[in-house]
Structure formats: C-alpha cells, structure tokens
Write an enzyme that holds these catalytic residues in place. Structure first.
Site, PDB file in Angstrom:
ATOM      1  N   TYR A  85      73.850  26.716  18.994  1.00  0.00           N
ATOM      2  CA  TYR A  85      75.278  26.979  19.506  1.00  0.00           C
ATOM      3  C   TYR A  85      76.206  28.250  18.931  1.00  0.00           C
ATOM      4  O   TYR A  85      76.652  28.998  19.569  1.00  0.00           O
ATOM      5  CB  TYR A  85      76.006  25.642  19.209  1.00  0.00           C
ATOM      6  CG  TYR A  85      77.611  25.598  19.327  1.00  0.00           C
ATOM      7  CD1 TYR A  85      78.100  26.111  20.568  1.00  0.00           C
ATOM      8  CD2 TYR A  85      78.360  24.994  18.668  1.00  0.00           C
ATOM      9  CE1 TYR A  85      79.579  26.007  20.913  1.00  0.00           C
ATOM     10  CE2 TYR A  85      79.756  24.680  18.845  1.00  0.00           C
ATOM     11  CZ  TYR A  85      80.309  25.330  20.124  1.00  0.00           C
ATOM     12  OH  TYR A  85      81.608  25.200  20.245  1.00  0.00           O
TER      13      TYR A  85
ATOM     14  N   ASP B 226      64.067  31.479  15.258  1.00  0.00           N
ATOM     15  CA  ASP B 226      64.611  30.258  15.534  1.00  0.00           C
ATOM     16  C   ASP B 226      63.084  29.299  16.041  1.00  0.00           C
ATOM     17  O   ASP B 226      62.259  29.637  16.757  1.00  0.00           O
ATOM     18  CB  ASP B 226      65.631  30.036  16.767  1.00  0.00           C
ATOM     19  CG  ASP B 226      66.289  28.763  16.921  1.00  0.00           C
ATOM     20  OD1 ASP B 226      65.565  27.638  16.709  1.00  0.00           O
ATOM     21  OD2 ASP B 226      67.602  28.747  16.797  1.00  0.00           O
TER      22      ASP B 226
ATOM     23  N   SER C 261      67.258  23.822  20.413  1.00  0.00           N
ATOM     24  CA  SER C 261      67.898  24.902  21.401  1.00  0.00           C
ATOM     25  C   SER C 261      66.677  25.000  22.307  1.00  0.00           C
ATOM     26  O   SER C 261      65.478  24.649  21.878  1.00  0.00           O
ATOM     27  CB  SER C 261      68.193  25.921  20.549  1.00  0.00           C
ATOM     28  OG  SER C 261      67.341  26.609  19.653  1.00  0.00           O
TER      29      SER C 261
ATOM     30  N   GLY D 195      69.268  25.221  10.710  1.00  0.00           N
ATOM     31  CA  GLY D 195      69.391  23.926   9.942  1.00  0.00           C
ATOM     32  C   GLY D 195      69.601  22.820  10.745  1.00  0.00           C
ATOM     33  O   GLY D 195      69.836  22.916  11.790  1.00  0.00           O
TER      34      GLY D 195
ATOM     35  N   ASN E  47      64.879  21.294   5.358  1.00  0.00           N
ATOM     36  CA  ASN E  47      65.214  22.397   6.253  1.00  0.00           C
ATOM     37  C   ASN E  47      66.459  23.109   5.895  1.00  0.00           C
ATOM     38  O   ASN E  47      66.540  24.456   5.702  1.00  0.00           O
ATOM     39  CB  ASN E  47      65.899  21.648   7.431  1.00  0.00           C
ATOM     40  CG  ASN E  47      64.781  21.698   8.568  1.00  0.00           C
ATOM     41  OD1 ASN E  47      64.375  22.650   9.312  1.00  0.00           O
ATOM     42  ND2 ASN E  47      63.978  20.486   8.698  1.00  0.00           N
TER      43      ASN E  47
ATOM     44  N   SER F 147      80.152  24.619   5.436  1.00  0.00           N
ATOM     45  CA  SER F 147      81.135  23.768   6.240  1.00  0.00           C
ATOM     46  C   SER F 147      82.359  23.321   5.480  1.00  0.00           C
ATOM     47  O   SER F 147      81.983  23.032   4.275  1.00  0.00           O
ATOM     48  CB  SER F 147      80.235  22.529   6.774  1.00  0.00           C
ATOM     49  OG  SER F 147      81.158  21.384   7.062  1.00  0.00           O
TER      50      SER F 147
ATOM     51  N   TYR G  26      73.971  15.592   4.407  1.00  0.00           N
ATOM     52  CA  TYR G  26      74.093  16.789   5.104  1.00  0.00           C
ATOM     53  C   TYR G  26      75.162  17.653   4.262  1.00  0.00           C
ATOM     54  O   TYR G  26      74.785  18.899   3.946  1.00  0.00           O
ATOM     55  CB  TYR G  26      74.773  16.523   6.551  1.00  0.00           C
ATOM     56  CG  TYR G  26      75.420  17.959   7.082  1.00  0.00           C
ATOM     57  CD1 TYR G  26      74.520  18.927   7.660  1.00  0.00           C
ATOM     58  CD2 TYR G  26      76.706  18.050   7.203  1.00  0.00           C
ATOM     59  CE1 TYR G  26      74.968  19.991   8.096  1.00  0.00           C
ATOM     60  CE2 TYR G  26      77.184  19.210   7.819  1.00  0.00           C
ATOM     61  CZ  TYR G  26      76.203  20.284   8.139  1.00  0.00           C
ATOM     62  OH  TYR G  26      76.834  21.450   8.565  1.00  0.00           O
TER      63      TYR G  26
ATOM     64  N   LYS H 271      74.420  21.050   2.007  1.00  0.00           N
ATOM     65  CA  LYS H 271      75.480  22.520   2.062  1.00  0.00           C
ATOM     66  C   LYS H 271      75.980  23.035   0.678  1.00  0.00           C
ATOM     67  O   LYS H 271      75.964  24.018   0.313  1.00  0.00           O
ATOM     68  CB  LYS H 271      76.624  22.265   3.206  1.00  0.00           C
ATOM     69  CG  LYS H 271      76.192  22.210   4.644  1.00  0.00           C
ATOM     70  CD  LYS H 271      75.704  23.610   5.210  1.00  0.00           C
ATOM     71  CE  LYS H 271      75.062  23.218   6.433  1.00  0.00           C
ATOM     72  NZ  LYS H 271      74.440  24.660   6.756  1.00  0.00           N
TER      73      LYS H 271
ATOM     74  N   PHE I 217      85.418  25.086  10.004  1.00  0.00           N
ATOM     75  CA  PHE I 217      86.141  24.126  10.165  1.00  0.00           C
ATOM     76  C   PHE I 217      85.433  23.480  11.592  1.00  0.00           C
ATOM     77  O   PHE I 217      84.296  23.284  11.542  1.00  0.00           O
ATOM     78  CB  PHE I 217      87.601  24.026  10.176  1.00  0.00           C
ATOM     79  CG  PHE I 217      88.102  24.348   8.587  1.00  0.00           C
ATOM     80  CD1 PHE I 217      87.566  25.358   7.870  1.00  0.00           C
ATOM     81  CD2 PHE I 217      88.768  23.188   8.166  1.00  0.00           C
ATOM     82  CE1 PHE I 217      88.070  25.308   6.668  1.00  0.00           C
ATOM     83  CE2 PHE I 217      89.028  22.928   6.882  1.00  0.00           C
ATOM     84  CZ  PHE I 217      88.781  24.128   6.106  1.00  0.00           C
TER      85      PHE I 217
HETATM   86  P1  NAD Z   1      72.587  24.367  16.308  1.00  0.00           P
HETATM   87  O1  NAD Z   1      71.793  22.834  16.040  1.00  0.00           O
HETATM   88  O2  NAD Z   1      73.248  24.622  17.785  1.00  0.00           O
HETATM   89  O3  NAD Z   1      71.801  25.510  15.848  1.00  0.00           O
HETATM   90  C1  NAD Z   1      70.868  25.448  14.900  1.00  0.00           C
HETATM   91  C2  NAD Z   1      69.831  26.371  15.326  1.00  0.00           C
HETATM   92  O4  NAD Z   1      68.682  26.354  14.155  1.00  0.00           O
HETATM   93  C3  NAD Z   1      69.021  25.692  16.347  1.00  0.00           C
HETATM   94  O5  NAD Z   1      68.504  26.549  17.549  1.00  0.00           O
HETATM   95  C4  NAD Z   1      67.615  25.131  15.422  1.00  0.00           C
HETATM   96  O6  NAD Z   1      66.529  25.092  16.605  1.00  0.00           O
HETATM   97  C5  NAD Z   1      67.406  26.049  14.676  1.00  0.00           C
HETATM   98  N1  NAD Z   1      66.578  25.465  13.463  1.00  0.00           N
HETATM   99  C6  NAD Z   1      66.822  24.239  12.950  1.00  0.00           C
HETATM  100  N2  NAD Z   1      66.035  24.481  11.687  1.00  0.00           N
HETATM  101  C7  NAD Z   1      65.166  25.362  11.693  1.00  0.00           C
HETATM  102  C8  NAD Z   1      64.198  25.877  10.994  1.00  0.00           C
HETATM  103  N3  NAD Z   1      63.874  25.347  10.029  1.00  0.00           N
HETATM  104  N4  NAD Z   1      63.756  27.046  11.300  1.00  0.00           N
HETATM  105  C9  NAD Z   1      64.103  27.631  12.261  1.00  0.00           C
HETATM  106  N5  NAD Z   1      65.161  27.547  13.152  1.00  0.00           N
HETATM  107  C10 NAD Z   1      65.667  26.279  12.798  1.00  0.00           C
HETATM  108  O7  NAD Z   1      73.823  24.146  15.330  1.00  0.00           O
HETATM  109  P2  NAD Z   1      75.117  24.938  15.124  1.00  0.00           P
HETATM  110  O8  NAD Z   1      76.138  24.334  15.520  1.00  0.00           O
HETATM  111  O9  NAD Z   1      75.126  26.328  15.888  1.00  0.00           O
HETATM  112  O10 NAD Z   1      75.220  25.339  13.632  1.00  0.00           O
HETATM  113  C11 NAD Z   1      74.722  26.376  12.871  1.00  0.00           C
HETATM  114  C12 NAD Z   1      74.962  26.132  11.620  1.00  0.00           C
HETATM  115  O11 NAD Z   1      76.414  26.070  11.128  1.00  0.00           O
HETATM  116  C13 NAD Z   1      74.182  24.913  10.754  1.00  0.00           C
HETATM  117  O12 NAD Z   1      73.726  25.433   9.566  1.00  0.00           O
HETATM  118  C14 NAD Z   1      75.347  24.028  10.595  1.00  0.00           C
HETATM  119  O13 NAD Z   1      75.177  23.246   9.502  1.00  0.00           O
HETATM  120  C15 NAD Z   1      76.649  24.990  10.577  1.00  0.00           C
HETATM  121  N6  NAD Z   1      77.710  24.229  10.908  1.00  0.00           N
HETATM  122  C16 NAD Z   1      77.839  23.767  12.056  1.00  0.00           C
HETATM  123  C17 NAD Z   1      79.022  23.286  12.258  1.00  0.00           C
HETATM  124  C18 NAD Z   1      79.287  22.504  13.792  1.00  0.00           C
HETATM  125  O14 NAD Z   1      80.042  21.614  14.027  1.00  0.00           O
HETATM  126  N7  NAD Z   1      78.555  22.970  14.712  1.00  0.00           N
HETATM  127  C19 NAD Z   1      80.189  22.950  11.524  1.00  0.00           C
HETATM  128  C20 NAD Z   1      80.101  23.645  10.219  1.00  0.00           C
HETATM  129  C21 NAD Z   1      78.831  23.977   9.693  1.00  0.00           C
END
Ligand code: NAD
Ligand code: UDP
Length: 338
Positions: free
Chosen positions: A11, A31, A36, A82, A99, A124, A148, A152, A177
């Site tokens: 995302y 990835d 995804s 992650g 992870n 986060s 989780y 972080k 946020f």
């Molecule tokens: P997401 O799940 O959409 O994207 C994460 C991507 O990482 C996915 O495409 C997944 O396939 C890939 N992935 C997971 N484990 C993997 C691995 N071991 N090797 C290779 N690829 C891997 O999540 P997002 O919402 O885009 O979040 C991205 C980052 O931001 C994450 O680290 C998440 O913890 C952090 N974050 C997200 C939010 C939120 O609300 N979306 C808030 C704070 C922090």
C-alpha cells in the site's frame, strides 16, 4: 538516485514509488508478494509512465539483496517490507519478529556488504504506546503493548545502536500516524486480504456493499464524541514525506526520527461522516465495546519534519475520503489476481 524499495508492491510502498518516479528517482522493488499482487506493477507503470525493476524475493535473503543492490548500483534503501496486523501479531509473534526484526537485520547486513549506507525505515506511531499527552513529539517516551509494536520498537533500537557504531551511515526512522486514501487516479489503493483491521478500508467496504455495517469500537472514550481520535494522513502526503527524507539522506549522516502526521485528530464518527459525504450514501454502524489495546487519542506534532525536511501534509480530509472512494468504487474487489 536509485533506491531499493523493500515492500514496494504494498500500500504505502506503491504510492511512494510513484512519487519517487515523478521526483526523478529510480525505485528498484523487492517484495515477496505476501500481502500484495503482481498487478500493482502494471498500475505503477500506468500512472507513472515507468515500470520499476521488480524482484520477487524476501528481505531475509541476504545473498539476493546484496546481488540486487550491487547490480543496480543502489544509493539508498526504503524499508517498508514487513507484517503489520496487530491482532495477528499476538497470535504469531515469531513470524512478526522474524519478518520485521530479523528481516531488517539481514537487510542492514546486506547493505553493509554492498556498501549502501542510507536507510529510511517505516516505523509507526504505535511506538508511543498510550501517550501521556497529545500532540506527540518525537522525544516522547516509547513503549509497546503487542508484538507488532514491539517489533517496530526493537528495529528502532537496533538501528539506533547500529548508527552509533557507524556514524557515517544515515538512518531515518519515520513514524507514520494513520495512513489512508489512495492515488487520485483511482488505480492504486489499499487492498487488505480478508476482513480489514483498519477503519478506512472497513468503512469503504461497507460503502461498496462488501460488508453490512461498521462496528465502532468504543463510544465512551474521553473524546469529543466518545469515539477514538486519530491523525489520519493521506498516503500521497506520506509518500511525499519519504521523498523529503531521501533528499535529506543525501546530505546528512546521522540518526533522524520524524513523525509523519497532519497534527489534526479526527474521531471515528468524523471519518464516517466525511466518508458518507464522499460516497453519497449512509454508512450503517453499530456502537460496540472498545477494542482491547486501543487508546483514546493520538495525533502528531509534525513540526520537526517541517523544520528539518521542509515537508508538511497538505491533503484535506475530503481528499482522503474522495480518493479512497474512487479507488474502492472502481476496484470493489481490490486488485485483480493477474
Ligand atoms: P503492506 O502489507 O501493504 O506492504 C508491505 C509489503 O511488504 C507487502 O507488499 C508484502 O508483500 C511485503 N512483504 C512482507 N514481508 C516481506 C518479506 N519478508 N520480504 C519481502 N517483502 C515482504 O503494508 P503497508 O501498509 O504498505 O505498510 C508498509 C510499512 O509501513 C510496514 O512496515 C508497516 O508496518 C508500516 N506501517 C504501516 C501503517 C499502516 O497503517 N498501513 C502504519 C504504520 C506503519
Ligand atoms: N475502528 C473502529 N472500527 C473498526 C476499525 C477501527 O471503530 O472496524 C477505530 C479504532 O478503535 C480506532 C480508529 O478506528 O479508534 C482507528 O483504528 P485503526 O485500526 O484504523 O488504526 P489504529 O488503531 O492503528 O490507530
């Protein structure tokens, strides 16, 4: 600038790749597609006019990482990859530590071998735990209440120690946020698997008829309407925050920590109302018990990112909800499989 983007098909990563391309940077995505779909790459290309290099691989595969960084002559890394579901992390702590924590350690070790010394890490606001006051500044105490959040926090601590020992590295911890919204084209957005954990994807699936009603978790918080208050930030603003951080990486060594938020708090009911305005229908909801582990309110003091990076969130709540609705209504089942 060539940047390895781990989790770039997800995302936040996919939106960031688009903004990187429009800023003249070259993303190289790795990835494992755990959360995804391959079609994200087609959408990035359709919107940006460029198809980034995509490597289907895991961040725990050191040899692969070294090879990708060396062969593409990467200058910096943004580390999104992650796992991110709080509830699931309680059930599967080992997977989360493997992870998120181990994945980061392997990545940094690979960077060291490839001679890449700049990394921007996705942290986060969860690392602030239940804050004593709002708005939250970067120097507030940190804590964790679930695996989780702890993953972080552990990564933040590992990277901080590593940077101290390696002062010529540039390490940036970005504390997001609540990211919401979608690319304004309607081509990219958030596509959770199964029942969404987060508010906005749930609301938009109710609006599109995939779910019957929203459960509002808690209506007795000490907030203006009793529901939880959060700092929702448009994912395009968040993406721009990464571009600003990368530009900074190019000029400054050291450890840098920034909140990426708007500084404005909206309640669950504010978000429902704003979404109803965007989609033109009523969102049925029920007030239910609090969700365990949730806090009453949380919003950022984003002054440090403005001061140091010249970055500030500019997109309004209406843009967040309108863009989410465009994505959800044009892609009611999310991304196609192929
Ligand atoms: P997401 O799940 O959409 O994207 C994460 C991507 O990482 C996915 O495409 C997944 O396939 C890939 N992935 C997971 N484990 C993997 C691995 N071991 N090797 C290779 N690829 C891997 O999540 P997002 O919402 O885009 O979040 C991205 C980052 O931001 C994450 O680290 C998440 O913890 C952090 N974050 C997200 C939010 C939120 O609300 N979306 C808030 C704070 C922090
Ligand atoms: N929330 C809710 N119903 C849902 C999902 C979330 O009422 O189905 C509330 C939740 O209690 C919190 C806010 O919406 O007050 C944001 O929750 P989310 O899970 O999106 O983010 P986080 O808890 O990480 O801030």
């Amino acid at each position: 600038m060539k940047v390895l983007v781990t989790g770039g098909m997800g995302y936040i990563g996919s939106h960031t790749c688009i903004q990187m391309i429009s800023a003249g940077m070259t993303p190289v995505i790795i990835d494992n597609l755990y959360n995804s779909k391959p079609t994200v790459l087609d959408r990035i290309e359709a919107v940006s006019g460029q198809r980034p290099v995509f490597v289907n691989g895991d961040v725990r595969d050191k040899a692969l990482l070294v090879d990708v960084m060396t062969s593409h002559k990467v200058d910096a890394v943004i580390h999104f990859a992650g796992l991110k579901a709080v509830g699931e992390s309680v059930q599967k702590p080992l997977e989360y530590y493997d992870n998120n924590v181990n994945g980061t350690l392997v990545l940094v070790d690979a960077m060291r071998e490839a001679g890449v010394k700049s990394i921007v890490f996705s942290s986060s606001a969860t690392v602030y735990g239940d804050p004593a006051s709002v708005p939250i500044r970067e120097d507030f105490p940190t804590s964790a209440t679930n695996p989780y959040g702890r993953s972080k926090l552990m990564v933040e601590e590992c990277l901080t120690d590593f940077q101290k020992a390696n002062p010529d590295w540039s390490i940036t911890l970005l504390r997001y946020f609540n990211p919401v919204g979608s690319h304004p084209s309607g081509q990219l957005g958030e596509d959770p698997q199964g029942i969404p954990n987060n508010l906005m994807p749930f609301v938009s699936q109710v609006a599109v008829g995939r779910r019957e009603f929203l459960s509002v978790f808690g209506s007795d918080y000490p907030t203006k309407d009793g529901t939880g208050v959060r700092d929702y930030i448009h994912v395009m603003d968040l993406a721009d925050g990464h571009i600003a951080a990368l530009k900074n990486v190019g000029t400054k060594d050291g450890l840098h920590i920034y909140n990426l938020g708007t500084g404005i708090g909206y309640s669950v009911l504010d978000m429902v109302k704003a979404f109803e305005k965007a989609c033109g229908t009523t969102i049925p909801y029920k007030l239910v018990d609090r969700r365990p582990g949730d806090i009453a309110e949380c919003w950022a003091d984003p002054a440090k990112a403005k001061q140091d990076l010249g970055w500030t969130a500019t997109r309004s709540l209406d843009e967040m909800t309108q863009d989410t609705w465009r994505w959800q209504s044009e892609n009611p089942q999310g991304y196609p499989e192929v």
